[in-house]
Design a protein around this motif. Structure first.
Motif, PDB file in Angstrom:
ATOM      1  N   LEU A 247      -7.679   8.789   1.958  1.00  0.00           N
ATOM      2  CA  LEU A 247      -7.671   7.568   1.069  1.00  0.00           C
ATOM      3  C   LEU A 247      -6.631   6.876   0.482  1.00  0.00           C
ATOM      4  O   LEU A 247      -5.577   7.554  -0.111  1.00  0.00           O
ATOM      5  CB  LEU A 247      -8.739   7.675   0.134  1.00  0.00           C
ATOM      6  CG  LEU A 247     -10.177   7.967   0.551  1.00  0.00           C
ATOM      7  CD1 LEU A 247     -11.186   8.448  -0.580  1.00  0.00           C
ATOM      8  CD2 LEU A 247     -10.839   6.537   1.112  1.00  0.00           C
ATOM      9  N   GLY A 248      -6.202   5.783   0.767  1.00  0.00           N
ATOM     10  CA  GLY A 248      -5.138   5.060   0.072  1.00  0.00           C
ATOM     11  C   GLY A 248      -3.564   5.076   1.197  1.00  0.00           C
ATOM     12  O   GLY A 248      -2.883   4.342   0.798  1.00  0.00           O
ATOM     13  N   LYS A 249      -3.873   6.044   2.115  1.00  0.00           N
ATOM     14  CA  LYS A 249      -2.770   5.857   2.799  1.00  0.00           C
ATOM     15  C   LYS A 249      -2.833   4.871   3.629  1.00  0.00           C
ATOM     16  O   LYS A 249      -3.731   4.540   4.330  1.00  0.00           O
ATOM     17  CB  LYS A 249      -2.572   7.396   3.584  1.00  0.00           C
ATOM     18  CG  LYS A 249      -1.471   7.535   4.496  1.00  0.00           C
ATOM     19  CD  LYS A 249      -1.528   9.001   5.247  1.00  0.00           C
ATOM     20  CE  LYS A 249      -0.177   9.086   6.060  1.00  0.00           C
ATOM     21  NZ  LYS A 249      -0.367  10.265   6.688  1.00  0.00           N
ATOM     22  N   ASN A 250      -1.361   4.420   3.973  1.00  0.00           N
ATOM     23  CA  ASN A 250      -0.999   3.227   4.762  1.00  0.00           C
ATOM     24  C   ASN A 250      -0.736   3.685   6.426  1.00  0.00           C
ATOM     25  O   ASN A 250      -0.097   4.759   6.410  1.00  0.00           O
ATOM     26  CB  ASN A 250       0.156   2.415   4.446  1.00  0.00           C
ATOM     27  CG  ASN A 250      -0.211   1.500   3.229  1.00  0.00           C
ATOM     28  OD1 ASN A 250      -1.022   0.639   3.576  1.00  0.00           O
ATOM     29  ND2 ASN A 250       0.176   1.447   2.132  1.00  0.00           N
ATOM     30  N   TYR A 251      -1.416   3.136   7.127  1.00  0.00           N
ATOM     31  CA  TYR A 251      -1.518   3.294   8.545  1.00  0.00           C
ATOM     32  C   TYR A 251      -0.853   2.059   9.248  1.00  0.00           C
ATOM     33  O   TYR A 251      -1.443   1.181   9.140  1.00  0.00           O
ATOM     34  CB  TYR A 251      -2.589   3.999   9.284  1.00  0.00           C
ATOM     35  CG  TYR A 251      -3.261   5.145   8.774  1.00  0.00           C
ATOM     36  CD1 TYR A 251      -2.499   6.586   9.481  1.00  0.00           C
ATOM     37  CD2 TYR A 251      -3.778   5.503   7.538  1.00  0.00           C
ATOM     38  CE1 TYR A 251      -3.097   7.789   8.945  1.00  0.00           C
ATOM     39  CE2 TYR A 251      -4.206   6.719   7.249  1.00  0.00           C
ATOM     40  CZ  TYR A 251      -3.792   7.733   7.646  1.00  0.00           C
ATOM     41  OH  TYR A 251      -4.149   9.239   7.650  1.00  0.00           O
ATOM     42  N   GLN A 252       0.179   2.359  10.308  1.00  0.00           N
ATOM     43  CA  GLN A 252       0.648   1.277  11.075  1.00  0.00           C
ATOM     44  C   GLN A 252      -0.225   0.975  12.233  1.00  0.00           C
ATOM     45  O   GLN A 252      -0.865   1.830  12.678  1.00  0.00           O
ATOM     46  CB  GLN A 252       2.140   1.477  11.386  1.00  0.00           C
ATOM     47  CG  GLN A 252       2.932   1.510  10.193  1.00  0.00           C
ATOM     48  CD  GLN A 252       3.140   0.494   9.224  1.00  0.00           C
ATOM     49  OE1 GLN A 252       3.051  -0.719   9.895  1.00  0.00           O
ATOM     50  NE2 GLN A 252       3.251   0.678   8.023  1.00  0.00           N
ATOM     51  N   SER A 253      -0.285  -0.436  12.820  1.00  0.00           N
ATOM     52  CA  SER A 253      -0.822  -0.391  13.981  1.00  0.00           C
ATOM     53  C   SER A 253      -0.425   0.330  15.046  1.00  0.00           C
ATOM     54  O   SER A 253       0.763   0.428  15.394  1.00  0.00           O
ATOM     55  CB  SER A 253      -0.568  -1.946  14.237  1.00  0.00           C
ATOM     56  OG  SER A 253      -1.341  -2.238  15.550  1.00  0.00           O
ATOM     57  N   GLY A 254      -1.326   1.090  15.874  1.00  0.00           N
ATOM     58  CA  GLY A 254      -1.190   1.956  16.785  1.00  0.00           C
ATOM     59  C   GLY A 254      -0.795   3.453  16.505  1.00  0.00           C
ATOM     60  O   GLY A 254      -0.747   4.363  17.318  1.00  0.00           O
ATOM     61  N   ASP A 255      -1.081   3.882  15.122  1.00  0.00           N
ATOM     62  CA  ASP A 255      -0.957   5.342  14.511  1.00  0.00           C
ATOM     63  C   ASP A 255      -2.262   5.806  15.249  1.00  0.00           C
ATOM     64  O   ASP A 255      -3.363   5.392  15.058  1.00  0.00           O
ATOM     65  CB  ASP A 255      -0.853   5.369  13.146  1.00  0.00           C
ATOM     66  CG  ASP A 255       0.365   4.842  12.722  1.00  0.00           C
ATOM     67  OD1 ASP A 255       1.449   4.694  13.466  1.00  0.00           O
ATOM     68  OD2 ASP A 255       0.767   4.667  11.314  1.00  0.00           O
ATOM     69  N   ASN A 256      -2.177   7.265  15.526  1.00  0.00           N
ATOM     70  CA  ASN A 256      -3.204   7.861  15.873  1.00  0.00           C
ATOM     71  C   ASN A 256      -4.054   8.554  14.616  1.00  0.00           C
ATOM     72  O   ASN A 256      -3.266   9.095  13.925  1.00  0.00           O
ATOM     73  CB  ASN A 256      -2.807   8.719  17.047  1.00  0.00           C
ATOM     74  CG  ASN A 256      -4.017   9.931  17.188  1.00  0.00           C
ATOM     75  OD1 ASN A 256      -3.843  11.083  16.701  1.00  0.00           O
ATOM     76  ND2 ASN A 256      -5.108   9.369  17.978  1.00  0.00           N
TER      77      ASN A 256
END
Length: 411
Positions: A247-256
């Motif tokens: 929760l709250g962690k940022n993920y970039q487009s394409g991250d698994n």
């Protein structure tokens, strides 16, 4: 008369003494050089095996893990921070089931801006199409008026023609009627042609506008569909694994962020030493020991990419409906050739120092160094191609202390 006495040459005397000494020294040097170096070892320190004729089976053994037959990675389509998590790692999920929700205010604002711009363009195109329709309607009204004028001129022409024939109408009036009729006729033809061309041009523009609108509507549909990508859903039914979003962690487009395993069967996946890359091929057969029963497996895929000196091999089970569990590990015995009877010797650590080019052959209480030639190998045997015969006894333990020795004295 005095007698001449010849004095002995001291140099000759010394030479006669030096020659035997030199020859004796040369003998000892020659003997020391030509004498084979030996070393005494106890039999308990070494391992002695016998060369024999046996069936040689060219195979390799490696460890393989059980994995689902089919899997699909879960990748983030629209990057953002994790706002909600709806499931846990290891859960069984259905196709389309929500897994997690991400949110990015900047992306959301960008979507709103793009959506507003597209809707505005669609409205402008609709207005342009409406203007063209109104223009066609106006031209249709003009054509009705022109056709009405033409009909009036024609009716007057027919009447005046009859009156002029009965000499009731003057020639001057008749000529005016003829000229008016000609004018209205040509006017109608010209206007009709002009309107026809305008209609064709309008139809082309309307078609182009409609095509542009269709593209705009498609773009709007895609844009609105992309807004749904903040919600990560299951692309298919199966077991959720490696799913650990925070929760709250940022993920970039394409991250698994996980994987879905389709529970419709299992396969074996193994990392094999690159030495065997040219010898492992699709459809090769092997066996594993499953609960005391030998189960047939077959190679279905070879991935030749070398990573850290190893490549990937996938195998399928020949038997159906095996009750397996993901993560189990099996020793795979993969056959590289058919059985054939040949001269073999057990494997040992001696090859670490000799590279299989020489070996100590035992004869009574001695073991003498001998050049040999080895061929194929498996985890148990070396194939002997030369230098040894059936019944020879050889030392197969390590030679780290014997690399400069030619004879071993056995106690």
């Amino acid at each position: 008369m005095d007698t001449i006495i010849n004095r002995k040459n001291k140099k000759n005397k010394y030479l006669l003494l030096a020659v035997p000494a030199f020859l004796l020294l040369g003998y000892f040097v020659y003997a020391a050089v030509t004498k084979k170096r030996s070393l005494t070892v106890t039999k308990s320190e070494i391992t002695i095996k016998t060369v024999e004729k046996d069936y040689f089976e060219d195979f390799i053994v490696f460890q393989a893990k059980v994995e689902p037959l089919n899997s699909m990675l879960l990748n983030v389509i629209e990057g953002g921070a994790v706002q909600e998590i709806f499931v846990e790692n290891g859960d069984m999920v259905e196709k389309g089931q929500p897994l997690a929700r991400l949110y990015n205010p900047n992306t959301e604002l960008n979507y709103v801006t793009q959506e507003t711009s597209i809707i505005e363009q669609i409205n402008n195109l609709s207005k342009a199409k409406l203007d063209l329709r109104n223009q066609e309607l106006s031209m249709a009204k003009d054509l009705i008026a022109i056709d009405h004028d033409f009909q009036d001129a024609k009716n007057q022409y027919d009447l005046h023609e009859k009156l002029y024939g009965e000499e009731i109408l003057s020639k001057n009036e008749w000529e005016k009627t003829q000229e008016n009729f000609r004018f209205q006729k040509e006017r109608k033809n010209i206007i009709q042609q002009s309107i026809q061309k305008e209609k064709q041009a309008n139809q082309i523009q309307i078609a182009q506008i409609s095509q542009s609108q269709a593209i705009m509507y498609k773009s709007l549909e895609i844009l609105r569909e992309n807004k749904k990508h903040f919600l990560v859903t299951a692309p298919l039914a199966g077991r959720l694994t490696s799913f650990e979003p925070v929760l709250g962690k940022n993920y970039q487009s394409g991250d698994n962020i996980g994987k879905i395993d389709v529970m419709n069967g299992y396969k074996l996946v193994a990392e094999v030493d690159e030495f065997y890359l040219q010898r492992v091929t699709v459809n090769q057969k092997g066996k594993i020991d499953h609960k005391g029963e030998m189960i047939d497996v077959v190679v279905t895929k070879v991935i030749p990419e070398i990573i850290n000196g190893r490549f990937i091999v996938e195998l399928n089970f020949a038997a159906d409906k095996l009750k397996l569990q993901q993560g189990l590990s099996f020793g795979v015995r993969l056959m590289l050739s058919e059985k054939e009877k040949t001269l073999v010797m057990p494997k040992g650590r001696f090859t670490e120092e000799t590279s299989g080019k020489w070996i100590f052959v035992v004869n009574g209480n001695k073991a003498e160094r001998r050049e040999i030639k080895l061929g194929r190998e498996n985890p148990v045997y070396h194939e002997v191609l030369g230098g040894l015969k059936e019944g020879d006894r050889v030392i197969t333990s390590g030679y780290i202390d014997y690399t400069d020795v030619e004879i071993l004295n056995l106690e």
